[in-house]
Design a protein around this motif. Sequence first.
Motif, short mmCIF file in Angstrom:
data_model
loop_
_atom_site.label_atom_id
_atom_site.label_comp_id
_atom_site.label_asym_id
_atom_site.label_seq_id
_atom_site.Cartn_x
_atom_site.Cartn_y
_atom_site.Cartn_z
N PHE A 15 -15.56 -11.98 0.64
CA PHE A 15 -15.38 -10.78 1.45
C PHE A 15 -13.88 -10.47 1.48
O PHE A 15 -13.09 -11.26 1.99
N ASN A 16 -13.51 -9.34 0.93
CA ASN A 16 -12.11 -8.91 0.76
C ASN A 16 -11.40 -9.77 -0.28
O ASN A 16 -10.73 -10.76 0.03
N HIS A 17 -11.59 -9.38 -1.53
CA HIS A 17 -10.93 -10.07 -2.65
C HIS A 17 -9.42 -10.00 -2.45
O HIS A 17 -8.88 -8.98 -2.02
N PRO A 18 -8.71 -11.09 -2.74
CA PRO A 18 -7.25 -11.10 -2.52
C PRO A 18 -6.50 -10.00 -3.25
O PRO A 18 -5.46 -9.53 -2.76
N ASP A 19 -7.00 -9.56 -4.40
CA ASP A 19 -6.33 -8.46 -5.11
C ASP A 19 -6.39 -7.17 -4.29
O ASP A 19 -5.44 -6.38 -4.30
N LYS A 20 -7.50 -6.96 -3.61
CA LYS A 20 -7.65 -5.77 -2.77
C LYS A 20 -6.79 -5.88 -1.52
O LYS A 20 -6.22 -4.89 -1.05
N VAL A 21 -6.70 -7.08 -0.98
CA VAL A 21 -5.84 -7.31 0.19
C VAL A 21 -4.38 -7.04 -0.17
O VAL A 21 -3.64 -6.42 0.60
N ALA A 22 -3.97 -7.50 -1.35
CA ALA A 22 -2.59 -7.27 -1.81
C ALA A 22 -2.32 -5.78 -1.96
O ALA A 22 -1.22 -5.30 -1.66
N LEU A 23 -3.31 -5.04 -2.42
CA LEU A 23 -3.18 -3.59 -2.59
C LEU A 23 -3.01 -2.90 -1.24
O LEU A 23 -2.23 -1.96 -1.09
N ALA A 24 -3.72 -3.38 -0.24
CA ALA A 24 -3.63 -2.79 1.09
C ALA A 24 -2.33 -3.17 1.78
O ALA A 24 -1.76 -2.38 2.55
N ALA A 25 -1.86 -4.39 1.54
CA ALA A 25 -0.69 -4.91 2.25
C ALA A 25 0.61 -4.24 1.83
O ALA A 25 1.52 -4.06 2.64
N ASN A 26 0.70 -3.89 0.56
CA ASN A 26 1.93 -3.29 0.03
C ASN A 26 1.86 -1.77 0.18
O ASN A 26 1.04 -1.12 -0.45
N LYS A 27 2.73 -1.20 1.02
CA LYS A 27 2.65 0.23 1.32
C LYS A 27 2.80 1.09 0.07
O LYS A 27 2.11 2.10 -0.08
N LEU A 28 3.69 0.71 -0.83
CA LEU A 28 3.90 1.51 -2.04
C LEU A 28 2.66 1.47 -2.93
O LEU A 28 2.19 2.51 -3.40
N LYS A 29 2.12 0.28 -3.15
CA LYS A 29 0.92 0.15 -3.99
C LYS A 29 -0.26 0.88 -3.35
O LYS A 29 -1.08 1.49 -4.04
N PHE A 30 -0.33 0.79 -2.03
CA PHE A 30 -1.42 1.43 -1.29
C PHE A 30 -1.40 2.95 -1.50
O PHE A 30 -2.41 3.55 -1.89
N PHE A 31 -0.25 3.57 -1.29
CA PHE A 31 -0.15 5.02 -1.45
C PHE A 31 -0.30 5.44 -2.92
O PHE A 31 -0.92 6.47 -3.22
N ARG A 32 0.24 4.66 -3.83
CA ARG A 32 0.12 4.99 -5.25
C ARG A 32 -1.33 4.92 -5.72
O ARG A 32 -1.76 5.73 -6.54
N ARG A 33 -2.06 3.95 -5.21
CA ARG A 33 -3.47 3.84 -5.57
C ARG A 33 -4.22 5.10 -5.15
O ARG A 33 -5.00 5.66 -5.92
N ILE A 34 -3.98 5.56 -3.96
CA ILE A 34 -4.65 6.76 -3.46
C ILE A 34 -4.23 7.99 -4.26
O ILE A 34 -5.05 8.82 -4.65
N ASP A 35 -2.93 8.10 -4.54
CA ASP A 35 -2.42 9.25 -5.29
C ASP A 35 -2.94 9.29 -6.72
O ASP A 35 -3.01 10.36 -7.34
N SER A 36 -3.30 8.12 -7.26
CA SER A 36 -3.74 8.05 -8.66
C SER A 36 -5.17 8.54 -8.85
O SER A 36 -5.59 8.82 -9.97
N LEU A 37 -5.91 8.66 -7.78
CA LEU A 37 -7.30 9.09 -7.85
C LEU A 37 -7.43 10.57 -7.55
O LEU A 37 -6.58 11.17 -6.92
N LYS A 38 -8.51 11.15 -7.98
CA LYS A 38 -8.68 12.60 -7.87
C LYS A 38 -9.82 13.01 -6.93
O LYS A 38 -9.92 14.16 -6.54
N LYS A 39 -10.67 12.06 -6.55
CA LYS A 39 -11.89 12.42 -5.84
C LYS A 39 -12.14 11.50 -4.65
O LYS A 39 -11.94 10.29 -4.74
N ASP A 40 -12.58 12.09 -3.55
CA ASP A 40 -12.98 11.35 -2.35
C ASP A 40 -11.90 10.41 -1.83
O ASP A 40 -12.18 9.31 -1.35
N THR A 41 -10.65 10.84 -1.93
CA THR A 41 -9.56 10.01 -1.44
C THR A 41 -9.21 10.39 0.00
O THR A 41 -9.42 11.53 0.43
#
Length: 267
Positions: free
Chosen positions: A63-89
């Motif tokens: 439950f909550n893979h560490p890769d996903k936790v790392a993505l959430a924890a880092n503010k830059l990676k978090f925002f970039r992940r959202i910006d990289s997607l086009k739908k339902d963000t």
Amino acid sequence: MKPMLFIYPWNMDSKGARAIRNQIPEARIIKHNGSTFVGSGKTVLNWGASSVIPEVLNAKRVFNHPDKVALAANKLKFFRRIDSLKKDTPRIPATTTDLTEAIAWVTEGHEVIGRAVLEGHSGEGILFSSDGITDQFKQCKLFVRYVKKKEEYRVHIAFGKVLYVQRKALRTHDDHGSPIDPKTIDWRIRNLNNGFIFQRNDVAFDDDVIEQAQRAIRVIGLDFGAVDVIWNDHEKRTYVLEINTAPGLEGTSITDYASAFRSALSE
């Protein structure tokens, strides 16, 4: 009693992980050092850890893979992940790593938040442009265009369901019993150190608060998390700020999370 759930805490002193363990007697805490844990066929609850011992990754379910936790924890990676997607963000504030663009926002009349620490908590490493474009501000790793807010919420979600919603409310009195004057408070940062607490009862919010929080959890790929969002009353819109994967828990909050994990185990 045979363990049915193993909990991997981000820190061995994590109160949240211990609280969940106490609510689920058949759960066990995995040690960071000297662990004898074998992952095969097991279910692991990862409580806020972005890196884990190898055997955790061999578990049947995490439950909550560490890769996903790392993505959430880092503010830059978090925002970039959202910006990289086009739908339902989820809706997020405008961000940039370019100082020139950040200064242009300031020139246009916007308040800009500089983040010197990408994985900070409780306002750590936050600098405001209105406090001065200092050398420290210029060296920030991320700049976020500030969105004015009437309210700030924390939405707790587990396995697609909203557990409860908290509002960040200003305390009426400080630790010494003296009244807190709202005029002396910096309302831009609503954390414990600045006089705010999490209010759970009688919390009113727009449906968009839930919608944006759920989108954030889905986009990052988390099983559970506490999503911090703000409500802009002028725009009638919610903006997502971050996701906490090891949120502070107390009282009924502990039993709510424990119940969600128990339900997931039976599926």
